[in-house]
Design an enzyme around this catalytic site. Sequence first.
Site, PDB file in Angstrom:
ATOM      1  N   LEU A 132       0.846  -1.192   0.000  1.00 12.40           N
ATOM      2  CA  LEU A 132       0.000   0.000   0.000  1.00 12.40           C
ATOM      3  C   LEU A 132       0.879   1.240   0.000  1.00 12.40           C
ATOM      4  O   LEU A 132       1.979   1.236   0.561  1.00 12.40           O
ATOM      5  CB  LEU A 132      -0.897   0.016   1.250  1.00 12.40           C
ATOM      6  CG  LEU A 132      -1.840  -1.182   1.451  1.00 12.40           C
ATOM      7  CD1 LEU A 132      -2.593  -1.026   2.770  1.00 12.40           C
ATOM      8  CD2 LEU A 132      -2.812  -1.329   0.295  1.00 12.40           C
ATOM      9  N   ASP A 133       0.390   2.312  -0.619  1.00 10.56           N
ATOM     10  CA  ASP A 133       1.093   3.592  -0.561  1.00 10.56           C
ATOM     11  C   ASP A 133       1.207   4.046   0.892  1.00 10.56           C
ATOM     12  O   ASP A 133       0.405   3.639   1.753  1.00 10.56           O
ATOM     13  CB  ASP A 133       0.344   4.662  -1.358  1.00 10.56           C
ATOM     14  CG  ASP A 133       0.341   4.375  -2.851  1.00 10.56           C
ATOM     15  OD1 ASP A 133       1.224   3.639  -3.317  1.00 10.56           O
ATOM     16  OD2 ASP A 133      -0.565   4.883  -3.542  1.00 10.56           O
ATOM     17  N   ARG A 134       2.159   4.911   1.147  1.00  4.89           N
ATOM     18  CA  ARG A 134       2.411   5.401   2.502  1.00  4.89           C
ATOM     19  C   ARG A 134       1.135   5.913   3.173  1.00  4.89           C
ATOM     20  O   ARG A 134       0.887   5.632   4.348  1.00  4.89           O
ATOM     21  CB  ARG A 134       3.463   6.519   2.442  1.00  4.89           C
ATOM     22  CG  ARG A 134       3.737   7.168   3.781  1.00  4.89           C
ATOM     23  CD  ARG A 134       4.787   8.250   3.687  1.00  4.89           C
ATOM     24  NE  ARG A 134       5.125   8.760   5.001  1.00  4.89           N
ATOM     25  CZ  ARG A 134       6.358   9.022   5.411  1.00  4.89           C
ATOM     26  NH1 ARG A 134       7.383   8.828   4.597  1.00  4.89           N
ATOM     27  NH2 ARG A 134       6.587   9.479   6.627  1.00  4.89           N
ATOM     28  N   THR A 136      -2.067   5.383   2.193  1.00  6.21           N
ATOM     29  CA  THR A 136      -3.244   4.533   2.056  1.00  6.21           C
ATOM     30  C   THR A 136      -3.341   3.650   3.290  1.00  6.21           C
ATOM     31  O   THR A 136      -2.363   3.015   3.691  1.00  6.21           O
ATOM     32  CB  THR A 136      -3.145   3.661   0.792  1.00  6.21           C
ATOM     33  OG1 THR A 136      -3.108   4.499  -0.358  1.00  6.21           O
ATOM     34  CG2 THR A 136      -4.353   2.745   0.681  1.00  6.21           C
ATOM     35  N   ARG A 232      -6.000   6.107  -7.882  1.00  7.69           N
ATOM     36  CA  ARG A 232      -5.823   7.565  -7.875  1.00  7.69           C
ATOM     37  C   ARG A 232      -5.821   8.131  -9.296  1.00  7.69           C
ATOM     38  O   ARG A 232      -6.451   9.170  -9.574  1.00  7.69           O
ATOM     39  CB  ARG A 232      -4.527   7.908  -7.140  1.00  7.69           C
ATOM     40  CG  ARG A 232      -4.549   7.453  -5.687  1.00  7.69           C
ATOM     41  CD  ARG A 232      -3.157   7.331  -5.077  1.00  7.69           C
ATOM     42  NE  ARG A 232      -2.512   8.623  -4.920  1.00  7.69           N
ATOM     43  CZ  ARG A 232      -1.270   8.771  -4.478  1.00  7.69           C
ATOM     44  NH1 ARG A 232      -0.537   7.700  -4.175  1.00  7.69           N
ATOM     45  NH2 ARG A 232      -0.745   9.974  -4.347  1.00  7.69           N
TER      46      ARG A 232
END
Length: 293
Positions: A132-134, A136, A232
Amino acid sequence: MKRTLTYTIENEITVLDFLKRHGYSHSVITHLKRTPYSILGNGNWLYVNDRLMPGDTLTIHLIEEESSAKILPVPMDLDIVYEDEDILVLNKPADMPIHPSLNNYENTLANGVADYYQQKGEAYVFRCMNRLDRDTTGLTILAKHMLSAAILSQDVANRAVHRTYLAIVEGTLTGSGTIDAPIGRESNSLITRCIDYEHGERAVTHYRSLACHNDLTLVSLRLETGRTHQIRVHMKHLGYPLIGDYLYHPDMTKISRQALHSSLLEFTHPITKKAMKLSAPLPTDMQKLFPDF
């Protein structure tokens, strides 16, 4: 880390063929071949070319004695959703990278997990199956040994791990639909992505509006592919960008990070083959914008 797996053989087969049919990758089999007494047939040490007969008992000892060398253990409060001998599923908070990187040596999920297992006195190699993105939040799966990692990696590649996200987007979006638009790297950028019909990789996102409030929409999104920044980029392309997204819609007036949460994971357990369905509730910062959800 030590994991023992026991099988009852139903048909005549070589050890090697049996292991391959049960998801043992080349690297896992190589590890077993190099580890004495890791493959036992009816209690006797076997080689991978030995034959198994119906009714035989095959016992596999997976042993990993070294932890990830470059991950510093750091005490953290981990939100553990599920854990057994083979997998660990966590609910990751915002502002937490998955892996250590430049300027992020002690604040990652990997650091917290390394400490968790150090406190247990167990060796552990950090293997994250769905990054996961930082910023998210939500569910991420960690494999606890090389076999569960090999099987889950193959399941991810075969799109057998189903991920559902919740996002808050700008504007009033109704109904449901599918975004099928290829994503590529934006020119002159190492980070940002864009819709690129000429050079991009196919990306498919299914969306469904759940609620609208104050010119915002809470959306459920199911990924068919897993491209970088897929949700996104796709939602911006649709005309409903995620609020708080510093890369693609840098409006921080309603929330301080991209409003994206990994809410549901559905997959087959790599070892038991049990159907798994795990969920994580909407985090507080998103919940404030949709208090009735």
